[in-house]
Design a protein around this motif. Structure first.
Motif, PDB file in Angstrom:
ATOM      1  N   ALA A  60      14.771 -48.575   0.065  1.00 20.14           N
ATOM      2  CA  ALA A  60      15.056 -47.198   0.477  1.00 20.14           C
ATOM      3  C   ALA A  60      15.567 -46.282  -0.635  1.00 20.14           C
ATOM      4  CB  ALA A  60      16.045 -47.208   1.642  1.00 20.14           C
ATOM      5  N   SER A  61      16.058 -46.845  -1.740  1.00 19.62           N
ATOM      6  CA  SER A  61      16.557 -46.010  -2.838  1.00 19.62           C
ATOM      7  C   SER A  61      16.726 -46.871  -4.088  1.00 19.62           C
ATOM      8  CB  SER A  61      17.915 -45.389  -2.480  1.00 19.62           C
ATOM      9  OG  SER A  61      18.917 -46.381  -2.439  1.00 19.62           O
ATOM     10  N   GLY A  62      17.007 -46.207  -5.196  1.00 17.27           N
ATOM     11  CA  GLY A  62      17.291 -46.941  -6.434  1.00 17.27           C
ATOM     12  C   GLY A  62      18.598 -47.720  -6.323  1.00 17.27           C
ATOM     13  N   THR A  63      19.569 -47.114  -5.672  1.00 15.05           N
ATOM     14  CA  THR A  63      20.851 -47.801  -5.459  1.00 15.05           C
ATOM     15  C   THR A  63      20.618 -49.096  -4.682  1.00 15.05           C
ATOM     16  OG1 THR A  63      21.835 -45.608  -5.214  1.00 15.05           O
ATOM     17  CG2 THR A  63      23.215 -47.484  -4.624  1.00 15.05           C
ATOM     18  N   ASP A  64      19.849 -48.980  -3.594  1.00 15.21           N
ATOM     19  CA  ASP A  64      19.562 -50.168  -2.793  1.00 15.21           C
ATOM     20  C   ASP A  64      18.761 -51.193  -3.582  1.00 15.21           C
ATOM     21  OD1 ASP A  64      20.909 -49.158  -0.665  1.00 15.21           O
ATOM     22  OD2 ASP A  64      19.184 -48.991   0.671  1.00 15.21           O
ATOM     23  N   THR A  87      26.459 -43.862 -17.065  1.00 11.15           N
ATOM     24  CA  THR A  87      25.259 -44.010 -16.257  1.00 11.15           C
ATOM     25  C   THR A  87      25.478 -43.209 -14.988  1.00 11.15           C
ATOM     26  OG1 THR A  87      23.810 -45.595 -15.115  1.00 11.15           O
ATOM     27  CG2 THR A  87      26.147 -46.164 -15.225  1.00 11.15           C
ATOM     28  N   ALA A  88      24.427 -43.145 -14.156  1.00  9.02           N
ATOM     29  CA  ALA A  88      24.593 -42.537 -12.843  1.00  9.02           C
ATOM     30  C   ALA A  88      25.567 -43.429 -12.065  1.00  9.02           C
ATOM     31  CB  ALA A  88      23.239 -42.457 -12.150  1.00  9.02           C
ATOM     32  N   VAL A  89      26.432 -42.823 -11.295  1.00  8.67           N
ATOM     33  CA  VAL A  89      27.423 -43.585 -10.525  1.00  8.67           C
ATOM     34  C   VAL A  89      26.791 -44.727  -9.713  1.00  8.67           C
ATOM     35  CG1 VAL A  89      29.084 -43.401  -8.618  1.00  8.67           C
ATOM     36  CG2 VAL A  89      29.180 -41.788 -10.518  1.00  8.67           C
ATOM     37  N   PRO A  90      25.587 -44.538  -9.140  1.00  5.55           N
ATOM     38  CA  PRO A  90      25.028 -45.618  -8.315  1.00  5.55           C
ATOM     39  C   PRO A  90      24.893 -46.966  -9.023  1.00  5.55           C
ATOM     40  CG  PRO A  90      23.432 -43.845  -8.683  1.00  5.55           C
ATOM     41  CD  PRO A  90      24.768 -43.319  -9.040  1.00  5.55           C
ATOM     42  N   THR A  91      24.732 -46.987 -10.334  1.00  5.69           N
ATOM     43  CA  THR A  91      24.676 -48.286 -11.027  1.00  5.69           C
ATOM     44  C   THR A  91      25.943 -49.075 -10.690  1.00  5.69           C
ATOM     45  OG1 THR A  91      23.580 -47.164 -12.885  1.00  5.69           O
ATOM     46  CG2 THR A  91      24.355 -49.401 -13.278  1.00  5.69           C
ATOM     47  N   VAL A  92      27.068 -48.367 -10.726  1.00  4.58           N
ATOM     48  CA  VAL A  92      28.370 -49.005 -10.517  1.00  4.58           C
ATOM     49  C   VAL A  92      28.663 -49.187  -9.030  1.00  4.58           C
ATOM     50  CG1 VAL A  92      30.846 -48.731 -10.944  1.00  4.58           C
ATOM     51  CG2 VAL A  92      29.193 -48.113 -12.724  1.00  4.58           C
ATOM     52  N   GLU A 158      17.506 -55.030 -14.890  1.00  5.12           N
ATOM     53  CA  GLU A 158      17.277 -53.762 -15.583  1.00  5.12           C
ATOM     54  C   GLU A 158      17.395 -52.584 -14.614  1.00  5.12           C
ATOM     55  OE1 GLU A 158      13.355 -55.661 -17.351  1.00  5.12           O
ATOM     56  OE2 GLU A 158      13.791 -53.758 -18.374  1.00  5.12           O
ATOM     57  N   ASP A 159      18.218 -51.609 -14.963  1.00  7.10           N
ATOM     58  CA  ASP A 159      18.270 -50.362 -14.198  1.00  7.10           C
ATOM     59  C   ASP A 159      17.233 -49.427 -14.806  1.00  7.10           C
ATOM     60  OD1 ASP A 159      18.743 -47.846 -13.142  1.00  7.10           O
ATOM     61  OD2 ASP A 159      20.911 -48.123 -13.008  1.00  7.10           O
ATOM     62  N   CYS A 160      16.099 -49.316 -14.114  1.00  2.47           N
ATOM     63  CA  CYS A 160      14.954 -48.540 -14.616  1.00  2.47           C
ATOM     64  C   CYS A 160      14.817 -47.195 -13.916  1.00  2.47           C
ATOM     65  CB  CYS A 160      13.664 -49.321 -14.394  1.00  2.47           C
ATOM     66  SG  CYS A 160      13.651 -50.911 -15.214  1.00  2.47           S
ATOM     67  N   ALA A 161      15.879 -46.737 -13.288  1.00  2.18           N
ATOM     68  CA  ALA A 161      15.792 -45.504 -12.498  1.00  2.18           C
ATOM     69  C   ALA A 161      15.316 -44.309 -13.322  1.00  2.18           C
ATOM     70  CB  ALA A 161      17.140 -45.201 -11.855  1.00  2.18           C
ATOM     71  N   GLN A 162      15.552 -44.358 -14.639  1.00  3.22           N
ATOM     72  CA  GLN A 162      15.134 -43.242 -15.499  1.00  3.22           C
ATOM     73  C   GLN A 162      14.010 -43.647 -16.447  1.00  3.22           C
ATOM     74  OE1 GLN A 162      18.541 -41.380 -17.353  1.00  3.22           O
ATOM     75  NE2 GLN A 162      19.657 -41.241 -15.426  1.00  3.22           N
ATOM     76  N   ALA A 163      13.409 -44.800 -16.230  1.00  4.17           N
ATOM     77  CA  ALA A 163      12.541 -45.354 -17.280  1.00  4.17           C
ATOM     78  C   ALA A 163      11.131 -45.719 -16.826  1.00  4.17           C
ATOM     79  CB  ALA A 163      13.220 -46.560 -17.911  1.00  4.17           C
ATOM     80  N   PHE A 182      14.028 -49.762  -9.653  1.00  5.58           N
ATOM     81  CA  PHE A 182      13.514 -48.409  -9.907  1.00  5.58           C
ATOM     82  C   PHE A 182      13.968 -47.482  -8.784  1.00  5.58           C
ATOM     83  CE2 PHE A 182      10.656 -51.078 -12.290  1.00  5.58           C
ATOM     84  CZ  PHE A 182      10.282 -50.323 -13.396  1.00  5.58           C
ATOM     85  N   SER A 183      14.148 -46.215  -9.124  1.00  5.71           N
ATOM     86  CA  SER A 183      14.447 -45.191  -8.121  1.00  5.71           C
ATOM     87  C   SER A 183      13.271 -44.225  -8.055  1.00  5.71           C
ATOM     88  CB  SER A 183      15.699 -44.422  -8.535  1.00  5.71           C
ATOM     89  OG  SER A 183      15.804 -43.201  -7.801  1.00  5.71           O
ATOM     90  N   PHE A 184      12.993 -43.740  -6.859  1.00 10.11           N
ATOM     91  CA  PHE A 184      11.989 -42.679  -6.699  1.00 10.11           C
ATOM     92  C   PHE A 184      12.627 -41.404  -6.174  1.00 10.11           C
ATOM     93  CE2 PHE A 184       9.567 -46.718  -5.843  1.00 10.11           C
ATOM     94  CZ  PHE A 184       8.999 -46.802  -7.105  1.00 10.11           C
ATOM     95  N   THR A 187      13.677 -36.237  -8.577  1.00  8.49           N
ATOM     96  CA  THR A 187      13.647 -35.749  -9.966  1.00  8.49           C
ATOM     97  C   THR A 187      13.219 -36.805 -10.986  1.00  8.49           C
ATOM     98  OG1 THR A 187      15.945 -36.352 -10.355  1.00  8.49           O
ATOM     99  CG2 THR A 187      15.545 -34.125  -9.548  1.00  8.49           C
ATOM    100  N   LYS A 188      13.082 -38.047 -10.580  1.00  7.18           N
ATOM    101  CA  LYS A 188      12.767 -39.114 -11.553  1.00  7.18           C
ATOM    102  C   LYS A 188      11.328 -38.965 -12.065  1.00  7.18           C
ATOM    103  CE  LYS A 188      16.713 -41.144 -10.265  1.00  7.18           C
ATOM    104  NZ  LYS A 188      17.944 -41.327 -11.016  1.00  7.18           N
ATOM    105  N   ASN A 189      10.976 -39.734 -13.063  1.00  8.80           N
ATOM    106  CA  ASN A 189       9.627 -39.620 -13.640  1.00  8.80           C
ATOM    107  C   ASN A 189       8.548 -39.860 -12.581  1.00  8.80           C
ATOM    108  OD1 ASN A 189      10.905 -39.226 -16.035  1.00  8.80           O
ATOM    109  ND2 ASN A 189       9.880 -40.892 -17.140  1.00  8.80           N
TER     110      ASN A 189
END
Ligand SMILES: *Cc1c(COP(=O)(O)O)cnc(C)c1O
Length: 370
Positions: A60-64, A87-92, A158-163, A182-184, A187-189
């Motif tokens: 459902a999300s990059g955080t999840d 990093t974005a707070v969700p990593t933590v 790997e946190d690939c939310a921006q990659a 990965f996050s979708f 605003t992500k790529n």
């Protein structure tokens, strides 16, 4: 010159309106809204895009995606997970969601990425995983990280939310560790029209656990062999993402082109977040560093140029994470960078001429200030 936005998702939509509407209509007409053909196909297509042997699991999300990766690896209370505070707070928050304790590593000031030389000193008998964050579309040297960790049984997530689309040594970010997220976020790529996320793993068994976890822990018979959560990528978002995935390479190339435009225009004395060795940066963000960041940002705003700071507050210094016991001065490079960095307008539909204009304005403003 009219306003230059930091990001513009409507510009992207206007280039694929019909195809997008047809994709959404297809889902509505199918009556199949959760975990159907669209999600299955998108998982296969995204795995193929990553180009390595492994499986994708839509969530459902990059955080999840981070949470599901950690749950599948059995990370929980009492475990330590090494990551970064810029990093974005969700990593933590994801680490906390499984009950584990985040341990922060300082960063390399040039790349703004995790400083691999410092990781070893943070490893304890409780360390279960490291989450390298491929910040801005730059890529952490995961192979190098693996060798720092030696033979220890510590997983790399790997946190690939921006990659999305970034590469190192010819391999896509997200295919180098034990699992990736990965996050979708729009605003992500690669962005959905709402929330979405993806887990990837080269390990079939791990991917099977991820599949159970995202749907209450069910094994296909409405029977829980383990505990799970509810975190599904929905069919409409998967259909949207399938339309966009076909264009992702082209979009990432556009981002690289814009980065080259900025790189050519900006005065050499203006600092930038540098790509790591052997990295093909995906430029989710184009980040400069300047000692007069706040004044520059104000002036750009007055000139109609949108910018942002990713991120203004290092996580270890925010009230919500005070309980972790960090204090100012403990991550000096992370803290210093937070006062210098500025993200410039960056999205594939931005014209070269407008990036040149933004770069020229920055040169002018810094000239005036100096
Ligand atoms: C966006 C982002 C996330 C979280 O993704 P969501 O889809 O918003 O949950 C995690 N890590 C990083 C580095 C991000 O940029």
């Amino acid at each position: 010159m009219s306003k230059v936005r930091l990001f513009d998702c409507v510009a992207q939509y206007s280039g694929m309106r019909r195809e997008m509407q047809a994709a959404i209509r297809r889902v509505l007409n199918s009556g199949n809204l959760i975990l159907g053909d669209e999600v299955r196909s998108f998982e296969e297509e995204f795995a193929e895009y990553l180009g390595a042997k492994g499986q994708c699991v839509g969530v459902a999300s990059g955080t999840d995606a981070l949470i599901v990766c950690m749950m599948a690896l059995g990370i929980s209370r009492g475990d330590e997970v090494i990551t970064v505070a810029n990093t974005a707070v969700p990593t933590v928050s994801a680490v906390r969601s499984v009950g584990a304790t985040p341990v922060f590593c300082d960063v390399d000031e040039r790349t703004c990425l995790m400083d691999l030389d410092m990781v070893k000193g943070l490893v304890t008998p409780r360390t279960r995983a490291v989450i390298p964050v491929h910040l801005f579309g730059n890529v952490v040297d995961v192979k190098g990280l693996r060798s720092v960790l030696g033979g220890r049984r510590i997983s790399i997530i790997e946190d690939c939310a921006q990659a999305h689309g970034a590469e190192i040594g010819g391999r896509k970010a997200g295919t180098l560790g034990d699992a990736s997220a990965f996050s979708f976020y729009p605003t992500k790529n690669l962005g959905a029209y709402g929330d979405g996320g993806m887990c990837w793993s080269p390990d079939r068994d791990l991917a099977r656990e991820m599949r159970k976890i995202r749907m209450y822990g069910f094994d296909g018979r409405h029977y829980c062999e383990r505990e799970g959560i509810n975190s599904r990528l929905d069919e409409i978002q998967a259909a949207v993402l399938r339309v966009k995935l076909k264009r992702l390479d082209e979009w990432v190339e556009r981002r690289r082109r814009l980065a080259a435009v900025y790189g050519g225009v900006l005065l050499p004395e203006i600092g930038r977040a540098e790509p790591g060795p052997r990295v093909r940066h995906a430029y989710h963000l184009y980040v400069i560093k300047t000692g007069i960041r706040d004044k520059l940002r104000e002036r750009l705003d007055a000139a109609g140029i949108g910018t942002a700071i990713h991120y203004p507050f290092p996580i270890h210094l925010m009230k919500g994470y005070e309980f972790l016991g960090y204090a100012k001065g403990m991550l000096p490079k992370t803290e210093r960078l937070a006062g210098l960095i500025l993200s410039l307008p960056m999205y594939p539909e931005l014209e070269d001429g407008r990036a040149e204009y933004v770069g020229g304005k920055i040169n002018e403003m810094l000239g005036d200030a100096g």
